[in-house]
Write a protein that holds these residues in place. Structure first.
Motif, mmCIF file in Angstrom:
data_model
loop_
_atom_site.group_PDB
_atom_site.id
_atom_site.type_symbol
_atom_site.label_atom_id
_atom_site.label_comp_id
_atom_site.label_asym_id
_atom_site.label_seq_id
_atom_site.Cartn_x
_atom_site.Cartn_y
_atom_site.Cartn_z
ATOM 1 N N ILE A 154 0.843 -1.202 0.000
ATOM 2 C CA ILE A 154 0.000 0.000 0.000
ATOM 3 C C ILE A 154 0.873 1.245 0.000
ATOM 4 O O ILE A 154 0.580 2.229 -0.696
ATOM 5 N N HIS A 155 1.961 1.212 0.756
ATOM 6 C CA HIS A 155 2.890 2.345 0.774
ATOM 7 C C HIS A 155 3.452 2.587 -0.623
ATOM 8 O O HIS A 155 3.549 3.734 -1.084
ATOM 9 N N HIS A 156 3.821 1.515 -1.300
ATOM 10 C CA HIS A 156 4.343 1.625 -2.659
ATOM 11 C C HIS A 156 3.316 2.255 -3.601
ATOM 12 O O HIS A 156 3.642 3.165 -4.382
ATOM 13 N N LEU A 157 2.062 1.805 -3.535
ATOM 14 C CA LEU A 157 1.036 2.340 -4.413
ATOM 15 C C LEU A 157 0.786 3.826 -4.165
ATOM 16 O O LEU A 157 0.638 4.615 -5.108
ATOM 17 N N LEU A 158 0.751 4.224 -2.899
ATOM 18 C CA LEU A 158 0.514 5.637 -2.586
ATOM 19 C C LEU A 158 1.718 6.494 -2.952
ATOM 20 O O LEU A 158 1.559 7.647 -3.381
ATOM 21 N N ILE A 163 4.135 10.513 -6.870
ATOM 22 C CA ILE A 163 5.035 10.833 -7.968
ATOM 23 C C ILE A 163 4.243 11.297 -9.188
ATOM 24 O O ILE A 163 4.652 12.209 -9.914
ATOM 25 N N ALA A 164 3.081 10.685 -9.396
ATOM 26 C CA ALA A 164 2.230 11.038 -10.540
ATOM 27 C C ALA A 164 1.348 12.251 -10.261
ATOM 28 O O ALA A 164 0.492 12.601 -11.077
ATOM 29 N N SER A 165 1.550 12.905 -9.121
ATOM 30 C CA SER A 165 0.803 14.110 -8.727
ATOM 31 C C SER A 165 -0.685 13.850 -8.556
ATOM 32 O O SER A 165 -1.512 14.732 -8.796
ATOM 33 N N LEU A 233 0.636 21.463 -1.884
ATOM 34 C CA LEU A 233 1.980 20.935 -2.119
ATOM 35 C C LEU A 233 1.999 20.047 -3.353
ATOM 36 O O LEU A 233 1.171 19.147 -3.485
ATOM 37 N N HIS A 234 2.966 20.285 -4.229
ATOM 38 C CA HIS A 234 3.188 19.403 -5.373
ATOM 39 C C HIS A 234 4.429 18.548 -5.172
ATOM 40 O O HIS A 234 4.645 17.580 -5.905
ATOM 41 N N THR A 235 5.254 18.920 -4.211
ATOM 42 C CA THR A 235 6.427 18.140 -3.825
ATOM 43 C C THR A 235 6.458 18.091 -2.305
ATOM 44 O O THR A 235 5.708 18.815 -1.650
ATOM 45 N N GLY A 236 7.330 17.274 -1.745
ATOM 46 C CA GLY A 236 7.326 17.092 -0.293
ATOM 47 C C GLY A 236 8.689 17.298 0.325
ATOM 48 O O GLY A 236 9.168 16.447 1.069
ATOM 49 N N ARG A 237 9.321 18.426 0.039
ATOM 50 C CA ARG A 237 10.642 18.698 0.606
ATOM 51 C C ARG A 237 10.531 19.068 2.087
ATOM 52 O O ARG A 237 9.524 19.643 2.527
#
Length: 303
Positions: A154-158, A163-165, A233-237
């Motif tokens: 599930i972590h992988h899918l999310l 990544i695909a926004s 947010l579009h990225t997670g820095r």
């Protein structure tokens, strides 16, 4: 006594003739790493109730069951009992409302009492053979919604959805100053500040970061202009919102690490108010909301 098998499992019906089991599972988003773990770490693959390897060729109408291996809690993550504000829970994920002042994961300074410690304790209580997979993490003094996956698949899918926004995180913040533009986007790279293991800054050699900003309200407090803004947010820095708003000249109220003052609030006035994403198993769009905590409400209430 019959012991119930609580390992996470998925069931699929095959709709393509002659496809290899490995290729079929890949089309369902199951990574090569997960398949390897399933094979060697206590999982199981069955077709119509019979255990098969990944080279088995499938027929239309076959029932494929993936039983994922039990997960061991990470070393150093001590399960603890405590109160969690659970917004949503199913077999795949948890959505929690985190208060300000609580760390998401353990650190040297905060080894216990974190969200991860309490979730690990919940998993032990529920006899769930899983470790804690934090999908969205919040700073210690940021409040609001957190998503946690109950297993690595599930972590992988999310993570792929992020990544695909396709995974949307909306925050509400109170910033110092009067923000003039109604809507704008900050696209500035963020990197570590020289000489600090904590602070980040906008720098040319940093990682790409994008934050959308929309003004919700202007108001005054003790003769100072403040603005409530919504942020996407579009990225997670690390510290992305805090760094971007400081760079724009509007530090968060209470964020003295990045130029704000604690005159009105004792922590950065930042709250994750909305999470919206496709459920990793059903594909259905789901959305969760969280009201502003009282300390942020009080800033604009006492005008």
């Amino acid at each position: 006594m019959i012991v119930k098998d609580l390992r996470f499992r998925l069931v699929f019906l095959v709709d393509e003739e002659g496809i290899l089991l490995r290729e079929f599972l890949h089309s369902k988003g199951i990574s090569k790493r997960t398949l390897t773990a399933t094979k060697y770490e206590g999982g199981q693959l069955t077709v119509n109730g019979i255990e098969q390897n990944v080279r088995h060729r499938l027929q239309v109408g076959d029932e494929v069951v993936v039983i994922f291996p039990p997960e061991q809690p990470s070393e150093g993550l001590q399960p603890e009992n405590g109160v969690l504000d659970i917004i949503y829970e199913d077999e795949a994920l948890l959505v929690l409302n985190k208060p300000a002042g609580q760390s998401t994961i353990p650190s040297r300074d905060h080894p216990g009492g974190t969200v991860a410690n309490l979730v690990a304790g919940k998993f032990v209580h529920d006899d769930l053979p899983a470790t804690v997979h934090v999908v969205t993490r919040l700073d210690k003094d940021t409040s609001g919604l957190i998503c946690i996956a109950k297993n690595r698949h599930i972590h992988h899918l999310l993570s792929e959805q992020m990544i695909a926004s396709g995974f949307h995180r909306q925050y509400v913040a109170i910033v110092e100053g009067r923000v003039q533009e109604k809507r704008f986007t900050i696209e500035q790279p963020i990197g570590r500040k020289d000489g600090s293991i904590i602070e980040r800054m906008v720098c040319e050699d940093g990682q790409f970061a994008r934050t959308d900003v929309e003004v919700q309200r202007h108001f005054e407090k003790d003769g100072h202009e403040l603005t409530t803004v919504a942020l996407m947010l579009h990225t997670g820095r690390t510290h992305q919102i805090r760094v971007h708003l400081q760079w724009a000249g509007y530090p968060l109220a209470g964020d003295d690490l990045y130029g704000g003052t604690k005159k009105w609030i004792g922590r950065q006035a930042l709250h994750c108010a909305i999470l919206r994403f496709a459920h990793p198993l059903t594909g259905a769009d789901i959305q969760f909301t969280s009201d502003l905590p009282m300390d942020m409400q009080e800033i604009s209430r006492s005008l």
